[in-house]
Design an enzyme around this catalytic site. Structure first.
Site, mmCIF file in Angstrom:
data_model
loop_
_atom_site.group_PDB
_atom_site.id
_atom_site.type_symbol
_atom_site.label_atom_id
_atom_site.label_comp_id
_atom_site.label_asym_id
_atom_site.label_seq_id
_atom_site.Cartn_x
_atom_site.Cartn_y
_atom_site.Cartn_z
ATOM 1 N N HIS A 377 0.785 -1.235 0.000
ATOM 2 C CA HIS A 377 0.000 0.000 0.000
ATOM 3 C C HIS A 377 0.810 1.275 0.000
ATOM 4 O O HIS A 377 0.237 2.365 -0.024
ATOM 5 C CB HIS A 377 -0.948 0.034 1.200
ATOM 6 C CG HIS A 377 -2.125 -0.879 1.078
ATOM 7 N ND1 HIS A 377 -3.318 -0.476 0.528
ATOM 8 C CD2 HIS A 377 -2.275 -2.180 1.403
ATOM 9 C CE1 HIS A 377 -4.170 -1.494 0.548
ATOM 10 N NE2 HIS A 377 -3.552 -2.539 1.068
ATOM 11 N N LYS A 568 -8.965 13.892 3.844
ATOM 12 C CA LYS A 568 -8.112 12.707 3.871
ATOM 13 C C LYS A 568 -7.229 12.855 5.098
ATOM 14 O O LYS A 568 -7.222 13.930 5.716
ATOM 15 C CB LYS A 568 -7.245 12.616 2.610
ATOM 16 C CG LYS A 568 -6.566 13.964 2.248
ATOM 17 C CD LYS A 568 -5.728 13.876 0.986
ATOM 18 C CE LYS A 568 -6.515 13.869 -0.298
ATOM 19 N NZ LYS A 568 -6.472 12.594 -0.998
ATOM 20 N N ARG A 569 -6.499 11.806 5.497
ATOM 21 C CA ARG A 569 -5.593 11.963 6.623
ATOM 22 C C ARG A 569 -4.617 13.109 6.351
ATOM 23 O O ARG A 569 -4.246 13.378 5.199
ATOM 24 C CB ARG A 569 -4.828 10.653 6.878
ATOM 25 C CG ARG A 569 -5.695 9.596 7.533
ATOM 26 C CD ARG A 569 -6.216 10.021 8.886
ATOM 27 N NE ARG A 569 -5.159 10.088 9.859
ATOM 28 C CZ ARG A 569 -4.946 9.178 10.815
ATOM 29 N NH1 ARG A 569 -5.740 8.135 10.952
ATOM 30 N NH2 ARG A 569 -3.946 9.331 11.664
ATOM 31 N N LYS A 574 0.558 14.322 1.270
ATOM 32 C CA LYS A 574 -0.725 14.674 0.645
ATOM 33 C C LYS A 574 -0.827 16.171 0.365
ATOM 34 O O LYS A 574 -1.743 16.630 -0.320
ATOM 35 C CB LYS A 574 -1.877 14.202 1.528
ATOM 36 C CG LYS A 574 -1.972 12.664 1.626
ATOM 37 C CD LYS A 574 -3.083 12.246 2.582
ATOM 38 C CE LYS A 574 -3.202 10.743 2.774
ATOM 39 N NZ LYS A 574 -3.982 10.073 1.703
ATOM 40 N N THR A 676 -8.497 6.527 -2.706
ATOM 41 C CA THR A 676 -9.849 6.071 -2.995
ATOM 42 C C THR A 676 -10.826 7.226 -2.791
ATOM 43 O O THR A 676 -11.926 7.208 -3.361
ATOM 44 C CB THR A 676 -10.268 4.887 -2.100
ATOM 45 O OG1 THR A 676 -9.978 5.226 -0.738
ATOM 46 C CG2 THR A 676 -9.529 3.623 -2.490
ATOM 47 N N LYS A 680 -14.429 8.439 -4.859
ATOM 48 C CA LYS A 680 -15.736 8.787 -4.269
ATOM 49 C C LYS A 680 -16.218 10.133 -4.809
ATOM 50 O O LYS A 680 -17.396 10.297 -5.141
ATOM 51 C CB LYS A 680 -15.632 8.860 -2.741
ATOM 52 C CG LYS A 680 -15.230 7.561 -2.071
ATOM 53 C CD LYS A 680 -14.859 7.783 -0.601
ATOM 54 C CE LYS A 680 -14.060 6.623 -0.058
ATOM 55 N NZ LYS A 680 -13.374 6.950 1.223
HETATM 56 C C1 LIG Z 1 -12.099 7.109 1.487
HETATM 57 C C2 LIG Z 1 -11.649 7.545 2.810
HETATM 58 C C3 LIG Z 1 -10.294 7.803 3.053
HETATM 59 C C4 LIG Z 1 -9.236 7.699 1.974
HETATM 60 O O1 LIG Z 1 -9.094 8.955 1.363
HETATM 61 P P1 LIG Z 1 -7.820 9.292 0.443
HETATM 62 O O2 LIG Z 1 -8.135 10.631 -0.108
HETATM 63 O O3 LIG Z 1 -7.771 8.233 -0.599
HETATM 64 O O4 LIG Z 1 -6.645 9.295 1.341
HETATM 65 C C5 LIG Z 1 -9.923 8.222 4.299
HETATM 66 N N1 LIG Z 1 -10.831 8.386 5.286
HETATM 67 C C6 LIG Z 1 -12.142 8.160 5.092
HETATM 68 C C7 LIG Z 1 -13.098 8.378 6.214
HETATM 69 C C8 LIG Z 1 -12.601 7.735 3.857
HETATM 70 O O5 LIG Z 1 -13.903 7.487 3.683
#
Ligand SMILES: *Cc1c(COP(=O)(O)O)cnc(C)c1O
Length: 840
Positions: A377, A568-569, A574, A676, A680
């Site tokens: 990952h 995101k985190r 990032k 991911t 979304k």
């Molecule tokens: C989808 C999701 C992530 C992943 O987000 P990235 O932008 O791909 O890092 C992190 N936290 C939550 C709550 C999510 O639903």
């Protein structure tokens, strides 16, 4: 008979279940029965939470027969089982997802309306199952949904953390962490299975006996399974997610009983049970704590006993018997390792086959490799697990021995293939010798698996060219790509019912299980009526989110502004700082010319920082401070806002994705394995501003680059710049706007009460920036200008939105899982339904 009511704010569509009077009556009866018998309340004293639990139990009843029958069916048919091993499952809520997958949402909505209850209010009382940090944990949750929907005989295995990911509070513009006591009111979705409790050993020593090695004098902890139902979508399949909880043995610390300190002995039982107490809150970071090592082994050891028990007990052929040979293990068992966190499954399976089942080494190892597969990952070095040999030796002495032995035989093979290449031997060794001796868990996984995959095409290529280059030369056929995906049930059908309806009106409902069908929407990309419908849904979703934000923060946002979102985190790679630099740039431009016409934006940033990650916490504080300045400046007014979204989690993501106009995916090329969140947003009709990183590359391939805002260095450019030597001052000196931003951060413009507050952030940008923010600043600002310009042309914007939605089919986790099934696990997906049980 069908009834049409206006009771429901959620429109009735066929995919959410037809409303039938007799079923509504049944739901009301079951609800009242649970309120009475399960909650022991009547409607005079029941609280909203009682109603939530009565509803959850009512919905759960509909799972039970399907769950039992699915498991019975697997036992009878004995298909190859797929075992997904993960230290994280970021499940979020279960109630609405269960109703949707069972097709009973229409009936339940109507029943609750008739009972005079607001179902959406009750749904808000469910705690998120936050047993994950971010993308990796959410991926595991999406995969469970897809595996059940594709009819795979799959099991998720993990840990039932008593405390999930912490709750984030923003206080005085800083992150505070609160423990996530998610089980406080009980969990109606789980079933404890104390009868299947299993022992797990730690510590002790290894002795030689005539019958082989024995691991003795260990400390035992029990693993208690809790089963969670995983319903497939509309196919009567219910799979199991089995989560282990640590229990002290009855005689734990017997010596204290003997020495008479009974109270101390009882108190010390907690020590063993601490194993499943809390999720480590790190995303993409390795913290080498012994408790975490014990969590990892605890999960693997309990899970493998379960796998072997099920293999032996399975009915095979037409006979009911106990399997006595392991020859067919790879035909019956596939084990997928979600990153290296469950890597100890490899030496543990070897230990079982060797020491307990007494197989010869060659045979045992061959079976291990054929059963196991590993998903990588990340390539960030700080995230790679490297356990000190001393810690493993102490905690798991037999496993340390086995790892040495695996390594010895592995290096013999390397030596045979590349005689005398000492440097290659060092690179490919499972044991790192420089400094403290450590086991490289990624190398262990590659050696112990028949398949290794990255999570997006570009990431899989990077793996072969960098971290696993030597291994790729040795075993080119082991390496694969499996581009991540998301489940369209939760991430469209559930979270965005209005858009789902609109899509169903145009192309029917097949897209819910065949997301490629969204392509059919391309026909209407330029259709003004469809464009207006899509933008109307977006506007309604924006109003809803704006209402939520105003309720929670008191901040009023302009619903006509562009919602520019990065959730995101929080991590340096990032590059949330790049986003903040853009906001500061816009702010400075407005201040220089308050009368200039600009595209109004509401920039939203959200995400948790690991509690020990200093710079990440500073980034949150900086975002809050800049927001404070910008949001309260009368010159700015409605043109620009920066909002920090508190406590980003699955449930909040479900509100945000449908309301976003612009998705920020701006990591340094080569650092985000897939992402991911990007998918979304795309599925919900946001446009992406992003680098050519992770799955963004494939999104651009699917939608066409002209339908995204791609900017910045490519992987090759990043590499070349690193070679040349990155010097932030080159960019700083060349661009006066950039210089002004960095100076404002450095000098305390956003923190007048404490001028040095953010000097460290400026210092990182100018002196030790691994992620080269400033090198991409110009390109980013330019891409943002393009975004603002296109947003002015709402027809053009809507066309791009539709093109994006229509191109997002590839990013269904159903597609991802079908690829894992056929190319790694050797099983075939099925869209057949199991027969429906007659009781519901
Ligand atoms: C989808 C999701 C992530 C992943 O987000 P990235 O932008 O791909 O890092 C992190 N936290 C939550 C709550 C999510 O639903």
């Amino acid at each position: 008979m069908s009834v049409q009511t206006d009771s429901d704010k959620r429109k009735q569509i066929s995919v959410r279940g037809i409303v039938a009077v007799e079923n509504v009556t049944e739901v009301k009866k079951a609800f009242n029965r649970h309120l009475h018998y399960t909650l022991v309340k009547d409607r005079n004293v029941a609280t909203p939470r009682d109603y939530y639990f009565a509803l959850a139990h009512t919905v759960r009843d509909h799972l039970v027969s399907r769950w039992i029958r699915t498991q019975q069916y697997y036992y009878e048919k004995d298909p190859k089982r797929v075992y997904y091993l993960s230290l994280e499952y970021y499940m979020g809520r279960s109630l609405q997802n269960t109703m949707i997958n069972l097709g009973i949402q229409g009936n339940v909505d109507e029943a609750l309306y008739q009972l005079g209850l607001d179902i959406e209010e009750l749904e808000e009382l469910e705690e998120d199952a936050g047993l994950g940090n971010g993308g990796l944990g959410r991926l595991a949750a999406c995969f469970l949904d897809s595996m059940a929907t594709l009819g795979l005989a799959a099991y998720g295995y993990g840990i039932r953390y008593e405390y999930g990911i912490f709750t984030q509070k923003i206080e005085n513009g800083e992150q505070q962490e609160e423990p996530d006591d998610w089980l406080r009111y009980g969990n109606p979705w789980e079933k404890a299975r104390p009868e299947f409790m299993l022992p797990v050993n730690f510590y002790g020593r290894v002795v030689d006996t005539p019958q082989g090695k024995k691991w003795i004098d260990t400390q035992v902890v029990f693993a208690m399974p809790y089963d969670n139902p995983i319903p497939g979508y509309n196919n009567n399949v219910v799979n199991t997610l089995r989560l282990w909880s640590a229990k002290s043995p009855i005689d734990f610390n017997l010596r204290f009983f003997n020495s008479g300190d009974y109270i101390q002995a009882v108190l010390d039982r907690n020590v063993a049970e601490n194993i499943s107490r809390v999720l480590y809150p790190n995303d993409n970071f390795f913290e080498g704590k012994e408790l975490r090592l014990r969590q990892e082994y605890f999960m693997c050891a309990a899970t493998l006993q379960d796998i072997i028990r099920r293999y032996k007990a399975s009915k095979f052929g037409s006979r009911e018997a106990v399997r006595t040979t392991f020859d067919s293990l790879p035909d019956k068992v596939a084990i997928q390792l979600n990153d290296t966190h469950p890597a100890l499954a490899i030496p543990e399976l070897l230990r079982i086959l060797l020491d307990i089942e007494k197989l010869p080494y060659e045979k045992a190892w061959d079976l291990v490799v054929k059963c196991c597969a590993y998903t990588n990952h990340t390539v960030l070095p700080e995230a790679l697990e490297r356990w000190p040999c001393s810690m493993l030796e102490n905690c798991l002495p037999r496993h340390m021995q086995l790892i040495y032995h695996i390594n010895f035989l592995h290096l013999q093979e390397v030596q045979k293939r590349w005689p005398g290449d000492a440097d290659r031997m060092r690179r490919m060794s499972l044991i790192e010798e420089e400094g403290e001796k450590r086991v490289n868990m990624a190398n262990l996984c590659v050696v112990g698996s028949h398949a290794v995959n990255g999570v997006a095409a570009i990431h899989s290529e990077i793996l072969k060219a960098t971290v696993f280059r030597d291994f790729f030369e040795m075993w080119p056929d082991k390496f694969q790509n499996k581009t991540n995906g998301i489940t369209p049930r939760r991430w469209l059908l559930l979270c965005n019912p209005a858009l789902s309806d609109l899509i169903c009106d145009k192309i029917g409902d097949e897209w819910t299980v065949h997301l490629e069908m969204l392509q059919k929407l391309k026909r209407w990309a330029k259709d003004p009526a469809f464009q207006r419908s899509v933008m109307k849904v977006k506007q309604e979703n924006k109003l809803r989110l704006a209402g939520l934000i105003e309720r929670d923060t008191g901040v009023r946002i302009n619903p006509a502004s562009m919602f520019d979102v990065q959730v995101k985190r929080i991590h340096e790679y990032k590059r949330q700082i790049l986003n903040i630099l853009h906001v500061i740039t816009l702010y400075n431009r407005i201040k220089r010319d308050p009368s200039a016409v600009i595209t109004p934006r509401t920039v939203m940033i959200g995400g948790k920082a690991a509690p020990g990650y200093f710079i990440a916490k500073q980034i949150i504080a900086l975002a809050c401070a800049v927001g404070n300045t910008v949001n309260n400046d009368p010159d700015v007014g409605d043109k620009l806002k920066l909002i920090y979204l508190e406590n980003y989690r699955v449930t909040l993501a479900e509100r945000i994705m449908p309301a976003a106009d612009l998705s920020e995916q701006i990591s340094t090329a080569g650092t985000e394995a897939s992402g991911t969140g990007n998918m979304k947003f795309m599925l919900n009709g946001a446009l992406t501003i992003g680098t050519m990183d992770g799955a963004n590359v494939e999104m651009a391939e699917e939608a066409g680059e002209h339908n995204m805002f791609i900017f910045g260095m490519r992987v090759d450019d990043v590499e070349a710049l690193k070679q040349r030597g990155y010097n932030a001052y080159e960019y700083y000196e060349r661009n006066p706007e950039l210089r002004q931003c960095v100076e404002q951060i450095r000098s305390g413009f956003f923190s007048p009460g404490e001028p040095g507050r953010f000097s460290h952030v400026a210092d990182v940008l100018l002196h030790h920036d691994r992620f080269m923010h400033l090198a991409d600043f110009d390109a980013y600002i330019e891409a943002q200008e393009k975004v603002s310009q296109v947003y002015q042309d709402q027809a053009k914007w809507a066309e791009m939105v539709i093109e994006n939605i229509a191109s997002s089919g590839k990013f269904s986790s159903d597609r991802t899982i079908a690829e894992y099934a056929r190319q790694i696990w050797g099983v075939e997906p099925s869209w057949e339904k199991l027969p429906a049980p007659h009781d519901t």
